[in-house]
Design an enzyme around this catalytic site. Structure first.
Site, PDB file in Angstrom:
ATOM      1  N   ARG A  23       0.808  -1.224   0.000  1.00  0.00           N
ATOM      2  CA  ARG A  23       0.000   0.000   0.000  1.00  0.00           C
ATOM      3  C   ARG A  23       0.836   1.266   0.000  1.00  0.00           C
ATOM      4  O   ARG A  23       0.464   2.272  -0.602  1.00  0.00           O
ATOM      5  CB  ARG A  23      -0.929  -0.038   1.229  1.00  0.00           C
ATOM      6  N   GLU A  60       1.888   3.536  24.718  1.00  0.00           N
ATOM      7  CA  GLU A  60       0.922   3.148  23.689  1.00  0.00           C
ATOM      8  C   GLU A  60      -0.068   2.135  24.241  1.00  0.00           C
ATOM      9  O   GLU A  60      -1.283   2.247  24.012  1.00  0.00           O
ATOM     10  CB  GLU A  60       1.631   2.563  22.474  1.00  0.00           C
ATOM     11  N   TRP A  82       2.297   7.386  16.421  1.00  0.00           N
ATOM     12  CA  TRP A  82       1.080   7.442  15.610  1.00  0.00           C
ATOM     13  C   TRP A  82       0.910   8.790  14.908  1.00  0.00           C
ATOM     14  O   TRP A  82      -0.125   9.041  14.272  1.00  0.00           O
ATOM     15  CB  TRP A  82      -0.146   7.163  16.482  1.00  0.00           C
ATOM     16  N   TYR A 146      -7.566   0.619  17.849  1.00  0.00           N
ATOM     17  CA  TYR A 146      -7.500  -0.399  18.902  1.00  0.00           C
ATOM     18  C   TYR A 146      -8.239  -0.044  20.189  1.00  0.00           C
ATOM     19  O   TYR A 146      -8.998  -0.848  20.713  1.00  0.00           O
ATOM     20  CB  TYR A 146      -6.037  -0.708  19.229  1.00  0.00           C
ATOM     21  N   ARG A 179     -12.961 -19.371  24.802  1.00  0.00           N
ATOM     22  CA  ARG A 179     -13.490 -18.151  24.178  1.00  0.00           C
ATOM     23  C   ARG A 179     -12.872 -16.893  24.792  1.00  0.00           C
ATOM     24  O   ARG A 179     -13.485 -15.819  24.783  1.00  0.00           O
ATOM     25  CB  ARG A 179     -15.014 -18.114  24.321  1.00  0.00           C
ATOM     26  N   CYS A 198      -3.501  -3.995  12.498  1.00  0.00           N
ATOM     27  CA  CYS A 198      -2.527  -5.008  12.063  1.00  0.00           C
ATOM     28  C   CYS A 198      -2.556  -6.193  13.017  1.00  0.00           C
ATOM     29  O   CYS A 198      -2.548  -7.340  12.583  1.00  0.00           O
ATOM     30  CB  CYS A 198      -1.127  -4.416  12.010  1.00  0.00           C
ATOM     31  N   ARG A 218      -2.186  -9.755  11.155  1.00  0.00           N
ATOM     32  CA  ARG A 218      -2.370  -9.910   9.706  1.00  0.00           C
ATOM     33  C   ARG A 218      -1.178  -9.399   8.919  1.00  0.00           C
ATOM     34  O   ARG A 218      -0.878  -9.875   7.819  1.00  0.00           O
ATOM     35  CB  ARG A 218      -3.638  -9.186   9.242  1.00  0.00           C
ATOM     36  N   SER A 219      -0.495  -8.375   9.465  1.00  0.00           N
ATOM     37  CA  SER A 219       0.575  -7.697   8.749  1.00  0.00           C
ATOM     38  C   SER A 219       1.642  -7.281   9.749  1.00  0.00           C
ATOM     39  O   SER A 219       1.326  -6.613  10.731  1.00  0.00           O
ATOM     40  CB  SER A 219       0.006  -6.458   8.028  1.00  0.00           C
ATOM     41  N   ASP A 221       5.478  -5.558  10.157  1.00  0.00           N
ATOM     42  CA  ASP A 221       6.688  -4.855   9.725  1.00  0.00           C
ATOM     43  C   ASP A 221       7.821  -5.350  10.633  1.00  0.00           C
ATOM     44  O   ASP A 221       7.931  -4.935  11.785  1.00  0.00           O
ATOM     45  CB  ASP A 221       6.444  -3.355   9.866  1.00  0.00           C
ATOM     46  N   ASN A 229       5.349  -4.957  18.870  1.00  0.00           N
ATOM     47  CA  ASN A 229       4.216  -5.853  19.104  1.00  0.00           C
ATOM     48  C   ASN A 229       4.565  -6.954  20.094  1.00  0.00           C
ATOM     49  O   ASN A 229       3.765  -7.281  20.976  1.00  0.00           O
ATOM     50  CB  ASN A 229       3.751  -6.470  17.783  1.00  0.00           C
ATOM     51  N   HIS A 259       6.832  -9.139   6.772  1.00  0.00           N
ATOM     52  CA  HIS A 259       7.594  -8.493   5.700  1.00  0.00           C
ATOM     53  C   HIS A 259       8.685  -7.575   6.232  1.00  0.00           C
ATOM     54  O   HIS A 259       8.582  -7.015   7.330  1.00  0.00           O
ATOM     55  CB  HIS A 259       6.669  -7.700   4.769  1.00  0.00           C
ATOM     56  N   ILE A 260       9.703  -7.453   5.412  1.00  0.00           N
ATOM     57  CA  ILE A 260      10.776  -6.479   5.626  1.00  0.00           C
ATOM     58  C   ILE A 260      10.666  -5.463   4.501  1.00  0.00           C
ATOM     59  O   ILE A 260      10.714  -5.831   3.320  1.00  0.00           O
ATOM     60  CB  ILE A 260      12.159  -7.154   5.599  1.00  0.00           C
ATOM     61  N   ALA A 315       6.885   3.436   7.045  1.00  0.00           N
ATOM     62  CA  ALA A 315       6.107   3.462   5.808  1.00  0.00           C
ATOM     63  C   ALA A 315       4.664   3.796   6.163  1.00  0.00           C
ATOM     64  O   ALA A 315       4.054   3.109   6.982  1.00  0.00           O
ATOM     65  CB  ALA A 315       6.197   2.118   5.105  1.00  0.00           C
TER      66      ALA A 315
END
Length: 316
Positions: A23, A60, A82, A146, A179, A198, A218-219, A221, A229, A259-260, A315
């Site tokens: 993106r 955060e 952010w 979030y 659950r 993410c 899901r994604s 960096d 994270n 991904h890098i 990014a």
């Protein structure tokens, strides 16, 4: 050693990932589906092969736990992670009359003159967020990110669900439940937020007096985001374990698109040449019980020895 889990991820994606667009237009080396496991009894998984600013991670997380979605709280705690997403909303608004800031994330990496102007504009923006209540309300809010999804999930009938409080109550009263889940991915909201979540869903698991947590992201960096994270969810697991009378077990980190970014390859390669130090320890104020009562100074890292910082552009 805890950190080898992360270093092995970085090595694996460098060696096995494939070039992929994204993106932001930056380009990545990407691999789909990877899992790491961190035994929190061995220490706190804050990376040591580069300096990771824990004060940003804890402020955060406290921001999320407040249910807050406005960057003003972060700026009040000197946390700028952010900024870019709120700034993007500002420079794309009809009210903005300043210099052209289109594609500021990419342009600031290659044009020193533009970067100086961008930093000047962003500094002005942040100061106005802090000083002007109305401006902060209009341009500091990131939408249903979030904090909103965790603490006030919107239901179809107009009610709200405090997922964090609910999962804590479930851990205390029904620890064998399958659950014990918190979701940040609300399909009805993902197109109306500054950045769709993410880290989308996490699940707790109680066994033998230990609380473990698995995150599906899901994604990821790998250079900039994933270290945050890992530490953030290890901290969240530790806070909830303390409140529920448990000890931290494992943090399991499952990644979708790992991904890098192409402009982080050199930084990752440098990091992989460094030998990790022993993991630090987490200190939580013993006088605090509810996770909603903690302030910045109630959470600390001890014995944190690390290599120097390695810079990398975000990014956007």
């Amino acid at each position: 050693m805890l950190e080898e889990q992360y270093l092995n991820l970085a090595r694996f994606v460098l060696e096995n990932g494939q070039p992929k667009g994204d993106r932001t237009g930056t380009g990545t080396i990407s691999y789909f589906g990877y899992q790491m496991r961190f035994n929190l009894a061995e220490g706190f998984p804050l990376l040591t092969t580069k300096s990771v600013p824990f004060r940003l991670i804890k402020s955060e997380l406290l921001w999320f736990l407040r249910g807050d979605t406005n960057i003003r709280y972060l700026l009040q705690n000197n946390n700028h992670i952010w900024d870019e997403w709120a700034f993007k909303n500002w420079v794309e608004s009809d009210e903005y009359q300043g210099p052209d800031m289109a594609d500021f994330g990419l342009r600031s990496q290659t044009d020193p003159e533009f970067k100086a102007e961008y930093l000047k504009q962003k500094e002005w923006f942040c100061q106005r967020i802090l000083a002007d209540d109305d401006f902060a309300a209009r341009y500091g809010d990131l939408g249903l990110v979030y904090g909103s999804q965790w603490r006030s999930w919107q239901t179809a009938d107009g009610q709200t669900v405090d997922q964090i409080q609910k999962v804590i109550d479930q851990i205390k009263t029904n620890p064998d439940s399958r659950r014990l889940i918190v979701s940040a991915w609300n399909p009805g909201d993902v197109d109306d937020v500054a950045l769709p979540p993410c880290h989308t869903l996490f699940q707790f698991y109680v066994n033998d007096g230990k609380l473990s947590c698995q995150l599906y992201q899901r994604s990821g960096d790998i250079f900039l985001g994933v270290p945050f994270n890992i530490a953030s969810y290890a901290l969240l697991t530790s806070l909830i374990a303390k409140e529920c009378g448990l000890v931290p077990g494992e943090f399991i980190h499952t990644l979708g698109d790992a991904h890098i970014y192409q402009n982080h390859v050199g930084q990752i390669q440098e990091q992989l040449t460094r030998a990790p130090y022993p993991a630090p320890q987490l200190w939580l104020n013993p006088e605090k019980q509810s996770i909603f009562d903690y302030d910045i100074d109630d959470i600390k890292i001890e014995n944190y020895h690390h290599h120097p910082r390695i810079k990398g552009a975000v990014a956007v």
